[in-house]
Scaffold this active site. Structure first.
Site, PDB file in Angstrom:
ATOM      1  N   ARG A   1      27.700  83.780  56.319  1.00  0.00           N
ATOM      2  CA  ARG A   1      28.608  84.641  57.100  1.00  0.00           C
ATOM      3  C   ARG A   1      30.071  84.285  56.820  1.00  0.00           C
ATOM      4  O   ARG A   1      30.952  85.151  56.871  1.00  0.00           O
ATOM      5  CB  ARG A   1      28.301  84.546  58.593  1.00  0.00           C
TER       6      ARG A   1
ATOM      7  N   GLU B   1      28.361  99.074  69.692  1.00  0.00           N
ATOM      8  CA  GLU B   1      27.897  99.067  68.312  1.00  0.00           C
ATOM      9  C   GLU B   1      27.524 100.452  67.802  1.00  0.00           C
ATOM     10  O   GLU B   1      27.830 100.803  66.660  1.00  0.00           O
ATOM     11  CB  GLU B   1      26.698  98.125  68.167  1.00  0.00           C
TER      12      GLU B   1
ATOM     13  N   ARG C   1      23.737  82.619  60.192  1.00  0.00           N
ATOM     14  CA  ARG C   1      24.651  81.818  61.008  1.00  0.00           C
ATOM     15  C   ARG C   1      24.709  80.379  60.500  1.00  0.00           C
ATOM     16  O   ARG C   1      25.777  79.788  60.397  1.00  0.00           O
ATOM     17  CB  ARG C   1      24.176  81.820  62.462  1.00  0.00           C
TER      18      ARG C   1
END
Length: 314
Positions: free
Chosen positions: A10, A58, A167
């Site tokens: 990320r 979103e 992540r």
């Protein structure tokens, strides 16, 4: 395998966006109140006027992205995988997919390695969902080097692209001086013909470790990085099935509808061989560290090696 540099994909996503922004004035980046987590804040610092904060909305963000694409811009819309593939699926399917619009979806925090956030945030279904959308390209990098490469490749692809980033930090498997990403192509990281391991994302470094464990035992499997989930490199899979006799797939995703099922479909139709699938087994995640969860769900190098051993001994 010796200890190598670790970095979360990320982070490379955010860095690549900033680099793209310098090269292409038509790149715009959208986020849904998670810019510090998705790392799009790296782009925002460089180009605040081209970063659109959509808030916790979103579905709206992807419709806004569709509008931007329709006037010639190249939007990269970013949020967690659970909120893009899950919460906004209808908008991605009906507005972006059906219109075959040039929207790039940056989905971070995919898989159980999201960790302590637990099942509600651990998206292990996104490959399956995105694969079903006609014309959607689905990409997932093995390391930070490949992450930057797929972001830049996504810009060049005309049409919708889904990119999954992790992540947690993972080990590098590529040489930054020599690596080149080719969309739609499997990458043979290690040659061998005593079984084949086909892995994606964070499972690729684990597959490489598994191969080293097996080589010490006299078993030499081929290792393939399948960073493009769709369109799948069928030729690469058929060649591996023919040469190696069996395949073990490894993904940080449910075994339902993901890489394992995609590979199984290719082999069933073209070169039937045993396929063992390493992945999440029809269950939700739970809270824990990334390392703990990869072990709990059987996603470690030793789990991959054991699957190869069991099939090789038959």
């Amino acid at each position: 395998m010796s200890e190598k540099m670790k970095k979360a994909t990320r982070v490379s996503y955010g860095e690549a966006l900033a680099e793209l922004g310098k090269e292409h004035a038509d790149v715009v980046v959208l986020d849904a109140d998670l810019a510090s987590a998705t790392k799009t804040d790296i782009f925002r610092k460089e180009f605040p006027e081209r970063h659109i904060e959509c808030g916790v909305a979103e579905q709206n963000m992807y419709d806004v992205s569709a509008g931007l694409a329709s006037v010639g811009l190249v939007p990269f819309a970013s949020t967690f995988a659970m909120f893009s593939a899950g919460r906004a699926f209808e908008m991605i399917r009906n507005t972006i997919g059906y219109g075959h619009l040039n929207v790039k979806i940056g989905a971070t925090h995919g898989g159980v390695s999201v960790g302590e956030d637990g099942a509600s945030h651990q998206c292990c279904e996104d490959f399956a969902l995105m694969r079903t959308i006609p014309g959607m390209t689905v990409l997932c990098p093995a390391d930070d080097i490949e992450a930057k490469a797929i972001v830049k490749a996504a810009y060049e692809i005309k049409g919708p692209v889904y990119m999954r980033f992790a992540r947690a930090a993972s080990e590098q498997v590529h040489d930054p001086e020599t690596y080149a990403f080719h969309p739609g192509k499997g990458e043979v990281l290690k040659e061998g013909n005593q079984g084949c391991i086909i892995a994606v994302g964070m499972m690729v470094p684990e597959a490489m470790k598994a191969s080293e464990i097996l080589e010490a035992e006299g078993i030499f499997p081929r290792v393939i990085n399948m960073a493009t989930i769709k369109p799948l490199d069928e030729e690469c899979i058929i060649r591996a099935a023919h040469d190696c006799g069996f395949i073990v797939t490894a993904e940080e995703h449910t075994i339902i509808g993901g890489l394992g099922e995609a590979v199984s479909a290719v082999t069933a139709e073209n070169c039937p061989v045993p396929v063992r699938r390493i992945g999440i087994r029809d269950t939700f995640g739970r809270s824990g560290t990334a390392a703990q969860l990869l072990k709990v769900y059987g996603l470690t190098a030793e789990d991959i090696a054991d699957a190869v051993r069991k099939q090789y001994s038959k």
